[in-house]
Enzyme design. Structure first.
Site, short mmCIF file in Angstrom:
data_model
loop_
_atom_site.label_atom_id
_atom_site.label_comp_id
_atom_site.label_asym_id
_atom_site.label_seq_id
_atom_site.Cartn_x
_atom_site.Cartn_y
_atom_site.Cartn_z
N PHE A 188 0.79 -1.23 0.00
CA PHE A 188 0.00 0.00 0.00
C PHE A 188 0.83 1.28 0.00
O PHE A 188 0.44 2.28 0.63
CB PHE A 188 -0.97 0.01 1.19
CG PHE A 188 -1.62 -1.33 1.43
CD1 PHE A 188 -2.33 -1.96 0.42
CD2 PHE A 188 -1.47 -1.99 2.64
CE1 PHE A 188 -2.90 -3.21 0.61
CE2 PHE A 188 -2.04 -3.23 2.85
CZ PHE A 188 -2.76 -3.85 1.83
N CYS A 189 1.96 1.29 -0.69
CA CYS A 189 2.84 2.48 -0.76
C CYS A 189 3.19 2.99 0.64
O CYS A 189 3.39 4.19 0.85
CB CYS A 189 2.18 3.59 -1.58
SG CYS A 189 1.98 3.19 -3.32
N ALA A 190 3.26 2.06 1.58
CA ALA A 190 3.72 2.35 2.94
C ALA A 190 4.47 1.11 3.40
O ALA A 190 4.09 0.43 4.36
CB ALA A 190 2.54 2.66 3.85
#
Length: 454
Positions: A379-381
């Protein structure tokens, strides 16, 4: 097993009469399944990109005949487009409760906004942020003056952790960067309390509101933050516009983010070089022909949500969120991810793993066999997600995420819970293969829409 009804703290059923919320485009979208059947699409991926509001689509259709260049056109359509563009700044100010002195710079999205702010910091600015941030808020700040605070055990523990980090910062300008709501877990951060700590150390605070703004009201003055960054594509206005809203002085003192028309007040040929006088903010950081349609769409979304009222929107989402989380608890081997200890208030985002089942394969089967859209991955984290996965002893570094919004319904939630139970119990009905690292159904003959090339 029947899905337990969602109940409030008094034990009352909360789903008997969910208030009406603004309608989205595609609410009745029919998608093909690999089995040959068709089903209404269940979009449970709002945290990635929210569908378009019907009012936003109508506002764009209304503007398109009048669409023209802005600011320097003498034609009547250009004057109309210019007025629409500039009125949108006032709409965004109202939507986030901005101060009268705050500027509104239109960007492409939250990532663009935070990169703009990063390029505008005074020299030797100390930046403090938590390592749980989305990449858009984590990566623009680099170098020896950046302090990353490790994941706190609770929302309350985030406050002294920030204070300890700020004490270590040298004299000079300071900026605290914090998210309003986690894009991994949906948990809300104590923004006002963190801002109070920042003030005691003379620091400014930038709020990543990408996940917060579509779900809860944002008020710059009440939270006492200096900057807010948000994205239209998460705010039901998928036309390529975001905004950075906040104090003008650092932005005014910085070199233009992009260089070109609109950012220049005057250019003079001095023979051996060009003399340039830059425009003032916000035009200083809006070089090139602006996205008038996208700006109008974003303003229309903000107006629609404001007119409808946050109470109904929050009630709709929280009832569905309660039902979703209670349903997920009935799935064998499912572990919900959480940053904080205890049950922290959150927006409609739930990430989870299912022991013994690959997240990518489950996501592919949910789509192909049940017409359900969810997200799988980190999730781009990546730092935050992998740390949370380590807590539940996940065998892979990917999770599943279901996210709710104005386009979500009780049927979508129930279909997801039922599909997960079926997949965990009996496995997928179809055969899946890996292509470029992702699971896809084998022999997938589903027809694409006519506007998509086969």
């Amino acid at each position: 097993m029947a899905i337990p009804p969602a109940r409030d703290t008094a034990g009352n059923d909360t789903l008997g009469d969910i208030p009406t919320v603004p309608a989205v485009v595609g609410a009745r979208l029919s998608v093909p399944l690999v089995t040959g059947d068709r089903v209404t699409y269940a979009n449970l991926d709002h945290a990635a990109s929210a569908p378009c509001l019907e009012q936003v689509r109508d506002a764009v259709d209304e503007l398109l005949p009048w669409y023209a260049s802005v600011h320097r056109g003498a034609g009547f359509a250009s004057q109309v487009s210019t007025k629409v563009y500039e009125q949108a700044r006032d709409t965004l100010r109202r939507f986030v409760g901005a101060r009268s002195s705050d500027t509104v710079v239109f960007t492409r999205n939250t990532t663009d906004s935070l990169n703009l702010l990063a390029k505008s910091l005074p020299r030797r600015t100390s930046v403090v942020l938590f390592d749980t941030e989305h990449h858009a808020a984590l990566l623009p700040w680099r170098g020896p003056n950046v302090r990353r605070v490790q994941t706190p055990a609770s929302a309350a523990a985030a406050v002294p952790a920030l204070e300890a980090a700020l004490k270590l910062c040298p004299e000079g300008p300071r900026l605290v960067v914090v998210t309003g709501a986690s894009n991994v877990t949906g948990e809300l951060w104590p923004v006002a309390e963190l801002a109070a700590v920042a003030r005691r150390f003379g620091a400014r605070i930038a709020l990543d509101a990408a996940q917060l703004a579509p779900h809860r009201p944002v008020d710059i003055k009440a939270l006492d933050v200096d900057y807010v960054a948000l994205s239209g594509h998460k705010l039901y206005a998928p036309y390529g516009t975001g905004a950075l809203i906040g104090r003008a002085d650092w932005l005014q003192a910085a070199e233009p983010y992009l260089i070109g028309g609109g950012a220049t007040k005057n250019v003079v040929d001095w023979g051996d070089h060009l003399g340039v006088a830059w425009s003032a903010v916000p035009e200083r950081h809006e070089a090139g022909s602006p996205n008038v349609v996208g700006v109008h769409a974003l303003a229309a979304a903000c107006d629609t949500i404001t007119r409808h009222g946050w109470d109904r929107i929050v009630a709709h989402e929280q009832a569905l969120l309660t039902r979703l989380r209670e349903g997920l608890r009935t799935i064998p081997g499912l572990h919900e991810l959480a940053i904080f200890q205890g049950d922290q208030d959150r927006v409609g985002v739930v990430s989870f793993t299912i022991h013994g089942h690959e997240a990518g394969l489950i996501a592919a089967a949910l789509s192909a066999e049940y017409g359900i859209g969810v997200r799988d991955g980190a999730f781009c984290a990546h730092v935050a997600t992998r740390r949370l996965l380590d807590r539940v002893d996940a065998t892979e570094q990917r999770a599943l995420r279901a996210s709710l919004g104005l386009g979500s319904t009780v049927e979508h939630v129930d279909r997801l819970v039922g599909a997960l139970r079926e997949l965990v119990t009996n496995g997928p009905k179809w055969t899946y293969v890996q292509e470029d690292g992702r699971w896809v159904p084998a022999d997938d003959n589903r027809p694409l829409p006519p506007f998509v090339a086969a």
